[in-house]
Design an enzyme around this catalytic site. Structure first.
Site, mmCIF file in Angstrom:
data_model
loop_
_atom_site.group_PDB
_atom_site.id
_atom_site.type_symbol
_atom_site.label_atom_id
_atom_site.label_comp_id
_atom_site.label_asym_id
_atom_site.label_seq_id
_atom_site.Cartn_x
_atom_site.Cartn_y
_atom_site.Cartn_z
ATOM 1 N NE ARG A 91 42.896 41.297 38.061
ATOM 2 C CZ ARG A 91 43.655 42.315 38.401
ATOM 3 N NH1 ARG A 91 44.633 42.702 37.614
ATOM 4 N NH2 ARG A 91 43.456 42.951 39.538
ATOM 5 C CB CYS A 92 36.209 41.968 33.439
ATOM 6 S SG CYS A 92 34.706 42.859 32.987
#
Length: 118
Positions: A13-14
């Protein structure tokens, strides 16, 4: 097949983590990917990553996460910061990348180029 020589402690998600992974793969390397939120490092591993990267726990902890404020970590000791990161892996900044050439916290992702095998 040989074991990967590059390991990334990854959070999909980063954007920084995705960027570092893409740079590693673009270099023709298929790294060992550790989703550290699902498989957090133990104390020795986390302390080793921080030390190998030449950083301090304060430099590695994500201060903008709500749990950071909830735990009141502003004045915490290094040991307390490590404890918090172990209990709440979301507090660990990412991505850490480990290669035979060194360990880096790859923020921005391009930092990974410093340690990719030739």
């Amino acid at each position: 097949m040989t074991e990967p020589t590059v390991t990334i402690y990854h959070n999909a998600r980063c954007s920084n983590s995705r960027g570092a992974l893409a740079l590693i793969q673009a270099a023709g390397i298929e790294p060992r990917v550790i989703d550290y939120l699902k498989t957090p490092p133990d104390r020795a591993t986390l302390e080793g990553l921080i030390r190998a990267a030449g950083l301090t726990p304060r430099e590695v902890i994500r201060t903008k996460e709500a749990v950071y404020a909830e735990l009141g970590l502003d004045g915490a000791t290094d040991a307390a910061l490590i404890d918090a990161m172990l209990a709440h892996p979301l507090l660990i900044n990412r991505p850490f990348v480990v290669t035979p050439s060194g360990t880096r916290l790859c923020r921005p992702p391009e930092v990974v180029r410093e340690i990719l095998p030739a």
